[in-house]
Scaffold this motif. Structure first.
Motif, short mmCIF file in Angstrom:
data_model
loop_
_atom_site.label_atom_id
_atom_site.label_comp_id
_atom_site.label_asym_id
_atom_site.label_seq_id
_atom_site.Cartn_x
_atom_site.Cartn_y
_atom_site.Cartn_z
N GLY A 106 0.84 -1.18 0.00
CA GLY A 106 0.00 0.00 0.00
C GLY A 106 0.87 1.24 0.00
O GLY A 106 2.10 1.14 -0.04
N PRO A 151 1.00 -3.72 4.21
CA PRO A 151 -0.29 -3.46 4.86
C PRO A 151 -0.25 -3.68 6.36
O PRO A 151 0.44 -4.56 6.86
CB PRO A 151 -1.23 -4.46 4.17
CG PRO A 151 -0.60 -4.68 2.83
CD PRO A 151 0.88 -4.66 3.09
N ILE A 172 -2.69 1.06 6.66
CA ILE A 172 -2.23 0.86 5.28
C ILE A 172 -2.94 -0.37 4.72
O ILE A 172 -2.85 -1.46 5.30
CB ILE A 172 -0.71 0.66 5.22
CG1 ILE A 172 0.02 1.82 5.91
CG2 ILE A 172 -0.24 0.51 3.77
CD1 ILE A 172 -0.23 3.16 5.28
N GLU A 173 -3.63 -0.20 3.60
CA GLU A 173 -4.36 -1.30 2.96
C GLU A 173 -3.67 -1.71 1.67
O GLU A 173 -3.09 -0.89 0.96
CB GLU A 173 -5.80 -0.88 2.68
CG GLU A 173 -6.61 -0.55 3.92
CD GLU A 173 -8.05 -0.23 3.60
OE1 GLU A 173 -8.51 -0.59 2.50
OE2 GLU A 173 -8.72 0.41 4.43
N SER A 174 -3.76 -3.01 1.40
CA SER A 174 -3.14 -3.57 0.20
C SER A 174 -3.71 -2.91 -1.06
O SER A 174 -4.92 -2.83 -1.25
CB SER A 174 -3.37 -5.08 0.15
OG SER A 174 -2.88 -5.64 -1.04
N ARG A 176 -3.83 0.15 -1.95
CA ARG A 176 -4.44 1.47 -1.82
C ARG A 176 -3.46 2.45 -1.18
O ARG A 176 -2.51 2.04 -0.50
CB ARG A 176 -5.71 1.39 -0.96
CG ARG A 176 -6.80 0.54 -1.57
CD ARG A 176 -8.09 0.67 -0.78
NE ARG A 176 -9.18 -0.07 -1.40
CZ ARG A 176 -10.44 -0.03 -0.99
NH1 ARG A 176 -10.76 0.73 0.07
NH2 ARG A 176 -11.38 -0.74 -1.60
N THR A 177 -3.72 3.73 -1.39
CA THR A 177 -2.90 4.77 -0.81
C THR A 177 -3.69 5.48 0.28
O THR A 177 -4.73 6.09 0.00
CB THR A 177 -2.44 5.79 -1.87
OG1 THR A 177 -1.66 5.13 -2.86
CG2 THR A 177 -1.61 6.89 -1.23
#
Length: 289
Positions: A106, A151, A172-174, A176-177
């Protein structure tokens, strides 16, 4: 008796341990061509103590990998794909059913600003994510960006000279920002002197208050800027023995300056170590009464 130089020497070799498994992508499908490294953990014996370089292999078309000739102990496996996806597992030597799952990274984008919304160019931003620390500098618009973060939870802190540090926790997501905005507020100043330490101890001393950190000069004097408004502790700590002195100060308003002394000449010093299950514990609170 002395050994005959011509007599044979017998060296007994033992079979090493193996670690084997597969690399799977984010959808659970085998992923070939991925680089996999294997490195001993600090508790895994000679492999770690001697600082041997990590072993590296590439997963085959079915995502399979194997390491042989390993010593007893635990090892860290890290899989890294060309698209930035990574996977990490800690396993014991001898396992041959390891599954390392890749996770797409991420990102983090943010802005550092003052209370009135003006950008703070040049602010220092520190990000702690996935066990790794990153240091960035905000651009002229107060903006910063960091890609390829694992993430999970990230701790973000921003500071600038004369401003109190701001801290935020970001998920923090896989793939994505995440975005974050850090607002800094004007702080006060703490000036003072550390007494009762040798020259060597002063070199290893750190004075801290509200996120501001300083190393005393040769005469023990120090200056902390950007200390938050309010009542808070000021602590001087000597590393690595961790002897310290602390006092509390009141910063009445932004721009105020307060003077303190931290005297190591008075009182007793208690030295020791804290262990849990035979291992040192960092950051534990010890109370002496």
């Amino acid at each position: 008796a002395e050994r005959d130089e011509d007599s044979p020497i017998t060296v007994m070799l033992t079979a090493g341990q193996r670690i084997a498994g597969r690399v799977l992508d984010a959808e659970g499908l085998p992923r070939g061509g991925v680089e996999v490294t294997c490195e001993g953990t600090p508790s895994s014996g000679a492999a770690a103590r001697l600082g041997r370089p990590s072993l590296t292999t590439v997963a085959d078309a079915q995502g399979r990998f194997r390491f042989s000739g390993l010593e007893e102990g635990s090892f860290i496996l890290v899989a890294s794909d060309v698209d930035g996806a990574t996977g990490r597992e800690v396993v014991e030597a001898g396992r041959e059913d390891v599954v390392v799952r890749l996770v797409r990274p991420g990102g983090l984008a943010g802005r550092v600003q003052s209370e009135d919304g003006a950008p703070l160019a040049g602010a220092e931003v520190r990000v702690l994510a996935g066990g790794n620390a990153h240091t960035l500098t905000a651009d002229t618009g107060g903006v910063f960006r960091l890609d390829t973060l694992r993430p999970g939870t990230a701790q973000v802190a921003a500071r600038a000279t004369g401003w109190a540090m701001a801290v935020a926790t970001v998920t923090i997501e896989s793939g994505r920002t995440a975005s974050v905005e850090l607002t800094l507020r004007r702080g006060g100043t703490v000036v003072g002197r550390v007494l009762g330490l040798t020259h060597r101890e002063l070199l290893n001393c750190r004075v801290m208050a509200g996120g501001a950190v300083a190393t005393p000069a040769g005469d023990g004097s120090f200056r902390l800027e950007g200390v938050p408004v309010g009542t808070l502790p000021v602590r001087a700590t000597v590393m690595p023995v961790l002897k310290s002195r602390e006092t509390r100060v009141l910063i009445p308003a932004a721009g105020a300056q307060v003077e303190v002394e931290l005297d190591f000449r008075s009182g007793a010093t208690v030295l020791g170590k804290v262990y849990r299950a035979g291992r040192p514990v960092m950051g534990a609170t010890v109370t002496v009464s």
